[in-house]
Design a protein around this motif. Structure first.
Motif, PDB file in Angstrom:
ATOM      1  N   SER A 177       4.596   8.078  -5.451  1.00 35.37           N
ATOM      2  CA  SER A 177       4.783   9.588  -6.364  1.00 35.37           C
ATOM      3  C   SER A 177       4.453  10.805  -5.492  1.00 35.37           C
ATOM      4  O   SER A 177       3.707  10.827  -4.258  1.00 35.37           O
ATOM      5  CB  SER A 177       3.828   9.434  -7.271  1.00 35.37           C
ATOM      6  OG  SER A 177       2.224   9.350  -6.651  1.00 35.37           O
ATOM      7  N   LYS A 178       4.869  11.710  -6.081  1.00 37.63           N
ATOM      8  CA  LYS A 178       4.784  13.010  -5.247  1.00 37.63           C
ATOM      9  C   LYS A 178       3.389  13.738  -5.210  1.00 37.63           C
ATOM     10  O   LYS A 178       2.775  14.160  -4.206  1.00 37.63           O
ATOM     11  CB  LYS A 178       5.751  14.314  -6.009  1.00 37.63           C
ATOM     12  CG  LYS A 178       7.126  14.119  -5.867  1.00 37.63           C
ATOM     13  CD  LYS A 178       8.172  14.893  -6.360  1.00 37.63           C
ATOM     14  CE  LYS A 178       9.407  15.018  -6.076  1.00 37.63           C
ATOM     15  NZ  LYS A 178      10.040  15.963  -6.168  1.00 37.63           N
ATOM     16  N   SER A 233      -0.659   9.890   2.210  1.00 35.62           N
ATOM     17  CA  SER A 233      -0.214   8.656   2.935  1.00 35.62           C
ATOM     18  C   SER A 233      -0.452   8.455   4.025  1.00 35.62           C
ATOM     19  O   SER A 233      -0.466   7.234   4.547  1.00 35.62           O
ATOM     20  CB  SER A 233       1.595   8.882   2.996  1.00 35.62           C
ATOM     21  OG  SER A 233       1.775   9.867   3.541  1.00 35.62           O
ATOM     22  N   THR A 234      -0.903   9.533   4.654  1.00 38.01           N
ATOM     23  CA  THR A 234      -1.636   9.173   5.874  1.00 38.01           C
ATOM     24  C   THR A 234      -2.773   8.332   6.127  1.00 38.01           C
ATOM     25  O   THR A 234      -3.104   7.977   7.171  1.00 38.01           O
ATOM     26  CB  THR A 234      -2.002  10.828   6.741  1.00 38.01           C
ATOM     27  OG1 THR A 234      -2.923  11.447   5.837  1.00 38.01           O
ATOM     28  CG2 THR A 234      -0.890  11.700   7.175  1.00 38.01           C
ATOM     29  N   VAL A 235      -3.563   8.137   4.987  1.00 36.84           N
ATOM     30  CA  VAL A 235      -4.565   7.536   4.694  1.00 36.84           C
ATOM     31  C   VAL A 235      -4.153   5.970   5.170  1.00 36.84           C
ATOM     32  O   VAL A 235      -4.834   5.315   5.951  1.00 36.84           O
ATOM     33  CB  VAL A 235      -5.129   7.585   3.465  1.00 36.84           C
ATOM     34  CG1 VAL A 235      -6.447   6.589   3.383  1.00 36.84           C
ATOM     35  CG2 VAL A 235      -5.981   8.974   3.377  1.00 36.84           C
ATOM     36  N   ALA A 236      -3.201   5.487   4.543  1.00 34.06           N
ATOM     37  CA  ALA A 236      -2.569   4.070   4.586  1.00 34.06           C
ATOM     38  C   ALA A 236      -2.093   3.933   6.080  1.00 34.06           C
ATOM     39  O   ALA A 236      -2.674   3.041   6.741  1.00 34.06           O
ATOM     40  CB  ALA A 236      -1.423   4.076   3.759  1.00 34.06           C
ATOM     41  N   TYR A 244       9.557   3.155   4.198  1.00 35.79           N
ATOM     42  CA  TYR A 244       8.863   4.028   3.739  1.00 35.79           C
ATOM     43  C   TYR A 244       8.681   5.449   4.402  1.00 35.79           C
ATOM     44  O   TYR A 244       8.282   6.334   4.107  1.00 35.79           O
ATOM     45  CB  TYR A 244       7.431   3.633   3.345  1.00 35.79           C
ATOM     46  CG  TYR A 244       7.515   2.562   2.232  1.00 35.79           C
ATOM     47  CD1 TYR A 244       7.827   2.673   1.039  1.00 35.79           C
ATOM     48  CD2 TYR A 244       7.129   1.118   2.554  1.00 35.79           C
ATOM     49  CE1 TYR A 244       7.684   1.449   0.025  1.00 35.79           C
ATOM     50  CE2 TYR A 244       7.220   0.114   1.910  1.00 35.79           C
ATOM     51  CZ  TYR A 244       7.387   0.139   0.514  1.00 35.79           C
ATOM     52  OH  TYR A 244       7.449  -0.798  -0.353  1.00 35.79           O
ATOM     53  N   ASN A 245       8.803   5.181   5.845  1.00 40.40           N
ATOM     54  CA  ASN A 245       8.292   6.298   6.622  1.00 40.40           C
ATOM     55  C   ASN A 245       9.362   6.990   7.556  1.00 40.40           C
ATOM     56  O   ASN A 245       9.258   7.589   8.591  1.00 40.40           O
ATOM     57  CB  ASN A 245       7.253   5.703   7.464  1.00 40.40           C
ATOM     58  CG  ASN A 245       6.352   6.786   8.247  1.00 40.40           C
ATOM     59  OD1 ASN A 245       6.438   7.961   7.573  1.00 40.40           O
ATOM     60  ND2 ASN A 245       5.540   6.371   9.161  1.00 40.40           N
ATOM     61  N   VAL A 299       0.780  -1.267  -0.093  1.00 38.36           N
ATOM     62  CA  VAL A 299      -0.007  -0.012  -0.058  1.00 38.36           C
ATOM     63  C   VAL A 299       0.808   1.201  -0.154  1.00 38.36           C
ATOM     64  O   VAL A 299       0.549   2.378  -0.887  1.00 38.36           O
ATOM     65  CB  VAL A 299      -0.967   0.098   1.018  1.00 38.36           C
ATOM     66  CG1 VAL A 299      -1.675   1.397   1.321  1.00 38.36           C
ATOM     67  CG2 VAL A 299      -1.979  -1.106   0.806  1.00 38.36           C
ATOM     68  N   PRO A 300       1.843   1.527   0.776  1.00 45.14           N
ATOM     69  CA  PRO A 300       3.067   2.516   0.682  1.00 45.14           C
ATOM     70  C   PRO A 300       3.404   2.827  -0.633  1.00 45.14           C
ATOM     71  O   PRO A 300       3.668   3.839  -0.948  1.00 45.14           O
ATOM     72  CB  PRO A 300       3.789   2.244   1.603  1.00 45.14           C
ATOM     73  CG  PRO A 300       3.346   1.323   2.648  1.00 45.14           C
ATOM     74  CD  PRO A 300       2.340   0.551   1.826  1.00 45.14           C
TER      75      PRO A 300
END
Length: 195
Positions: A28-29, A35-38, A79-80, A22-23
């Protein structure tokens, strides 16, 4: 341990795929703002659903709730941005989501599982009682057989006909006949009396 791996594996794979794939959607920009939705909705929802499904099948298992936080660690590192306060709070949030999912699964689907477990337990208990009854019957039959000692065989009494004119008393005292001529005399005498 092998049984736990078999139980955890399908749910762990689903959580791993969601947390790792999912991330990629938000790399993409143009999507980075979402991304906070994920992290705040998709990941906790995945932990809750998987924990509820697991609980509906296997029951409450708090060790299962550690899967989501442990699987989030590689995703967090890739990713984070690694270990910082927000990610540690997310780890705790995913742990709480898993615990919440267990309770949801137990409340929503636990009755069916508990009923099936109770039926299986009652059936096993009935089989055990039936086996115990058969064993007691077998033991009592063997005890009854041991008590009933067979009586000594009786010598059959021969019903002699009234028209039999052979004199048994005459030869009853003879224990042993040593001469064949005596036997012949007895037989001849018996044959002549019949005529």
């Amino acid at each position: 341990m092998n049984g736990l791996v078999k139980k955890y594996l399908p749910y762990g794979v689903v959580i791993l795929l969601v947390y790792m794939l999912v991330p990629l959607i938000f790399i993409s920009k143009s999507m980075q703002g979402f991304s906070t939705v994920a992290y705040y909705f998709v990941f906790p929802a995945t932990a809750i659903v998987c924990a509820a499904m697991y609980c509906s099948k296997y029951g409450m298992d708090f060790l299962f709730t550690l899967i989501a936080p442990v699987v989030f660690i590689p995703s967090m590192l890739i990713y984070n941005g690694g270990f910082h306060l927000t990610n540690i709070i997310l780890l705790v949030a995913y742990l709480i989501s898993g615990i919440f999912g267990l309770f949801v699964g137990d409340i929503a689907f636990g009755d069916k599982r508990k009923k099936a477990e109770a039926e299986a337990e009652a059936e096993a208990e009935e089989r055990l009682l039936a086996a115990k009854r058969r064993n007691e019957e077998f033991v009592s039959e063997k005890a009854a057989e041991a008590e009933n000692v067979p009586a000594e065989p009786t010598v059959p009494s021969y019903d002699l006909d009234d028209d039999d004119d052979f004199d048994y008393s005459k030869y009853a005292s003879t224990d042993k006949v040593t001469d064949e001529s005596e036997i012949d005399d007895i037989l001849n005498e018996f044959g002549s009396s019949k005529k």
